[in-house]
Design a protein around this motif. Structure first.
Motif, PDB file in Angstrom:
ATOM      1  N   ASP A 162       1.727  38.227 -30.395  1.00 19.46           N
ATOM      2  CA  ASP A 162       0.725  39.160 -30.917  1.00 19.46           C
ATOM      3  C   ASP A 162       0.929  40.583 -30.419  1.00 19.46           C
ATOM      4  OD1 ASP A 162      -0.388  36.940 -32.103  1.00 19.46           O
ATOM      5  OD2 ASP A 162      -1.901  36.644 -30.553  1.00 19.46           O
ATOM      6  N   HIS A 163       1.516  40.731 -29.212  1.00 24.74           N
ATOM      7  CA  HIS A 163       1.630  42.049 -28.589  1.00 24.74           C
ATOM      8  C   HIS A 163       3.052  42.586 -28.578  1.00 24.74           C
ATOM      9  CE1 HIS A 163      -2.474  41.310 -27.428  1.00 24.74           C
ATOM     10  NE2 HIS A 163      -2.115  40.258 -26.720  1.00 24.74           N
TER      11      HIS A 163
ATOM     12  N   ASN B 259      -8.171  30.728 -15.326  1.00 22.13           N
ATOM     13  CA  ASN B 259      -7.584  31.532 -16.390  1.00 22.13           C
ATOM     14  C   ASN B 259      -6.407  30.787 -17.021  1.00 22.13           C
ATOM     15  OD1 ASN B 259      -6.446  33.437 -18.055  1.00 22.13           O
ATOM     16  ND2 ASN B 259      -6.370  35.053 -16.514  1.00 22.13           N
ATOM     17  N   PRO B 260      -6.454  30.501 -18.336  1.00 26.87           N
ATOM     18  CA  PRO B 260      -5.347  29.791 -18.981  1.00 26.87           C
ATOM     19  C   PRO B 260      -4.008  30.495 -18.832  1.00 26.87           C
ATOM     20  CG  PRO B 260      -7.265  29.875 -20.434  1.00 26.87           C
ATOM     21  CD  PRO B 260      -7.563  30.779 -19.269  1.00 26.87           C
ATOM     22  N   ASP B 261      -4.016  31.840 -18.701  1.00 26.00           N
ATOM     23  CA  ASP B 261      -2.761  32.567 -18.562  1.00 26.00           C
ATOM     24  C   ASP B 261      -2.013  32.164 -17.299  1.00 26.00           C
ATOM     25  OD1 ASP B 261      -3.242  33.889 -20.895  1.00 26.00           O
ATOM     26  OD2 ASP B 261      -4.037  35.698 -19.968  1.00 26.00           O
ATOM     27  N   HIS B 262      -2.771  31.663 -16.297  1.00 31.99           N
ATOM     28  CA  HIS B 262      -2.157  31.230 -15.045  1.00 31.99           C
ATOM     29  C   HIS B 262      -1.187  30.075 -15.286  1.00 31.99           C
ATOM     30  CE1 HIS B 262      -1.976  30.749 -10.672  1.00 31.99           C
ATOM     31  NE2 HIS B 262      -2.111  29.450 -10.848  1.00 31.99           N
ATOM     32  N   TYR B 263      -1.372  29.333 -16.390  1.00 32.06           N
ATOM     33  CA  TYR B 263      -0.542  28.173 -16.699  1.00 32.06           C
ATOM     34  C   TYR B 263       0.297  28.412 -17.953  1.00 32.06           C
ATOM     35  CZ  TYR B 263      -3.968  26.284 -13.500  1.00 32.06           C
ATOM     36  OH  TYR B 263      -4.766  26.087 -12.407  1.00 32.06           O
TER      37      TYR B 263
ATOM     38  N   ALA C 130      -0.303  36.098 -25.131  1.00 31.14           N
ATOM     39  CA  ALA C 130      -0.116  36.262 -23.688  1.00 31.14           C
ATOM     40  C   ALA C 130      -0.049  37.738 -23.303  1.00 31.14           C
ATOM     41  CB  ALA C 130       1.166  35.559 -23.248  1.00 31.14           C
ATOM     42  N   ASP C 131      -0.603  38.053 -22.111  1.00 30.72           N
ATOM     43  CA  ASP C 131      -0.468  39.399 -21.569  1.00 30.72           C
ATOM     44  C   ASP C 131       0.774  39.441 -20.680  1.00 30.72           C
ATOM     45  OD1 ASP C 131      -1.180  38.099 -19.229  1.00 30.72           O
ATOM     46  OD2 ASP C 131      -3.151  39.028 -19.079  1.00 30.72           O
TER      47      ASP C 131
ATOM     48  N   ALA D  67       1.219  39.428 -17.367  1.00 29.95           N
ATOM     49  CA  ALA D  67       1.268  38.437 -16.287  1.00 29.95           C
ATOM     50  C   ALA D  67       1.568  37.043 -16.831  1.00 29.95           C
ATOM     51  CB  ALA D  67      -0.054  38.434 -15.525  1.00 29.95           C
ATOM     52  N   ALA D  68       0.980  36.720 -17.973  1.00 26.66           N
ATOM     53  CA  ALA D  68       1.185  35.392 -18.553  1.00 26.66           C
ATOM     54  C   ALA D  68       2.619  35.221 -19.031  1.00 26.66           C
ATOM     55  CB  ALA D  68       0.208  35.178 -19.703  1.00 26.66           C
ATOM     56  N   PHE D  69       3.181  36.253 -19.659  1.00 26.58           N
ATOM     57  CA  PHE D  69       4.560  36.143 -20.141  1.00 26.58           C
ATOM     58  C   PHE D  69       5.531  36.073 -18.960  1.00 26.58           C
ATOM     59  CE2 PHE D  69       8.557  37.307 -22.164  1.00 26.58           C
ATOM     60  CZ  PHE D  69       8.486  36.594 -23.345  1.00 26.58           C
ATOM     61  N   THR D  70       5.224  36.797 -17.884  1.00 25.66           N
ATOM     62  CA  THR D  70       6.044  36.699 -16.677  1.00 25.66           C
ATOM     63  C   THR D  70       6.028  35.277 -16.146  1.00 25.66           C
ATOM     64  OG1 THR D  70       5.518  38.997 -16.130  1.00 25.66           O
ATOM     65  CG2 THR D  70       6.433  37.647 -14.372  1.00 25.66           C
TER      66      THR D  70
END
Length: 342
Positions: free
Chosen positions: A14-15, A282-286, A305-306, A308-311
């Motif tokens: 999306d980003h 936070n789901p992004d953590h996983y 994903a933002d 941090a999430a993509f990292t």
């Protein structure tokens, strides 16, 4: 960590590159032996790289791609008509041995179809599946698959997913004889459709797998099992529903902490512990689901994903390359198939 190279689909999700470029830079800072091939439109990527002072980074290469696979594109159309896309070129780099793995936040169906055709599945595996480690009450992840790559599955596919899930739990978390369960509408033996019932029988008949029966949706995070198996339709809905509930709970907690001077005071006093707990929700953590069952490493990031999430998805790919995950799955599958034939 040994030297390794990852190909990133910089235009997916999306980003797109506005999020993926800084995530790539962050990953390079944390992993000094990592090299990244950023695949995307050079005209779009160049100003973003300059913005993050990464245009001359010695371990970052830009590979131009003239096309983009859109999020609503049909998988077969993408396979046939988007050979110059960032997703396709990133996978081509893996197939050619120029990259050890690929990470994409793009169209899940297109990624699965392209990866299956280009990278091929492991011996004994018919279709790859999306798998990720879900948080649990006992602090050890519960691996769940399939999370959306295969909407419809027969019993043999579910059985193969169980084998791959067990191999992941054994390899990543060193779990001996991981407990496997089928996600179902009840725990009673008579519950479930024909595919689930037949898969249960296949698992019961395989002595090398520790199949413990059915599990219901409310026990996904209980820590009662190590591997949860389901088709992609059920798995994706369960995952997205869980993410929505997690965000709702985190938002409600934050809102309640700001309602009065007293709660704000205690929120400041215990801010580190509160932030740690909320981050765990936070789901992004996983973020990051492995497309397991392929001969090479492919990690699918959330589309929204933002940085941090993509990292986190990049870190997952690094770990899987380091642990030679496809080889471990192959070895486990060979053991089980040999046992069944005897």
């Amino acid at each position: 960590m040994t030297n390794l190279t990852l190909a990133l689909d910089a235009m997916g999700g999306d980003h797109g590159p506005q999020m993926i470029v800084p995530a790539a830079v962050q990953a390079l800072e944390h992993s000094p032996l990592l090299k990244i091939i950023l695949v995307g439109d050079e005209r779009v990527l160049s100003p973003i790289l300059r913005q993050h002072q990464a245009q001359l980074h010695p371990r970052l290469i830009v590979k131009h791609a003239a096309q983009v696979v859109t999020m609503d594109e049909r998988p077969l159309s993408a396979l046939r008509n988007k050979k110059a896309s960032s997703m396709r070129i990133a996978l081509d780099l893996v197939e050619q041995g120029k990259a050890d793995g690929c990470v994409s936040a793009g169209n899940t169906g297109a990624l699965m179809t392209m990866a299956k055709v280009l990278l091929k599945t492991l011996p004994g595996i018919d279709r790859p599946a999306l798998i990720t480690g879900m948080p649990s009450l006992n602090q050890t992840p519960t691996y769940m698959l399939d999370l959306g790559a295969n909407i419809s599955c027969d019993s043999e596919l579910l059985f193969q997913f169980a084998v791959m899930g067990a191999a992941i739990a054994e390899t990543v978390d060193n779990i001996k004889s991981p407990r496997i369960a089928l996600l179902n509408v009840g725990v009673e033996d008579v519950k479930g459709n024909d595919q689930v019932q037949q898969a249960a029988q296949l698992l019961k008949d395989t002595k090398q797998l520790n199949y413990i029966g059915f599990i219901e949706g409310d026990r996904i995070y209980s820590g009662d099992v190590d591997v949860i198996v389901c088709d992609g339709f059920v798995g994706n809905i369960a995952l997205k529903s869980s993410e929505g509930v997690a965000r709702l709970m985190a938002d409600k907690i934050r809102a309640s902490l700001n309602r009065s001077l007293i709660t704000r005071y205690f929120a400041r006093v215990f801010s580190s512990k509160l932030n740690s707990g909320l981050n765990q929700m936070n789901p992004d953590h996983y973020n990051g689901a492995s497309l397991i069952g392929l001969r090479s490493i492919v990690v699918k990031s959330h589309g929204n994903a933002d940085q941090a999430a993509f990292t986190q998805a990049i870190n997952l790919a690094i770990m899987e390359v380091e642990r030679s995950l496809p080889q471990k799955v192959t070895e486990r599958l060979e053991q089980i198939l040999l046992d069944k034939s005897n």
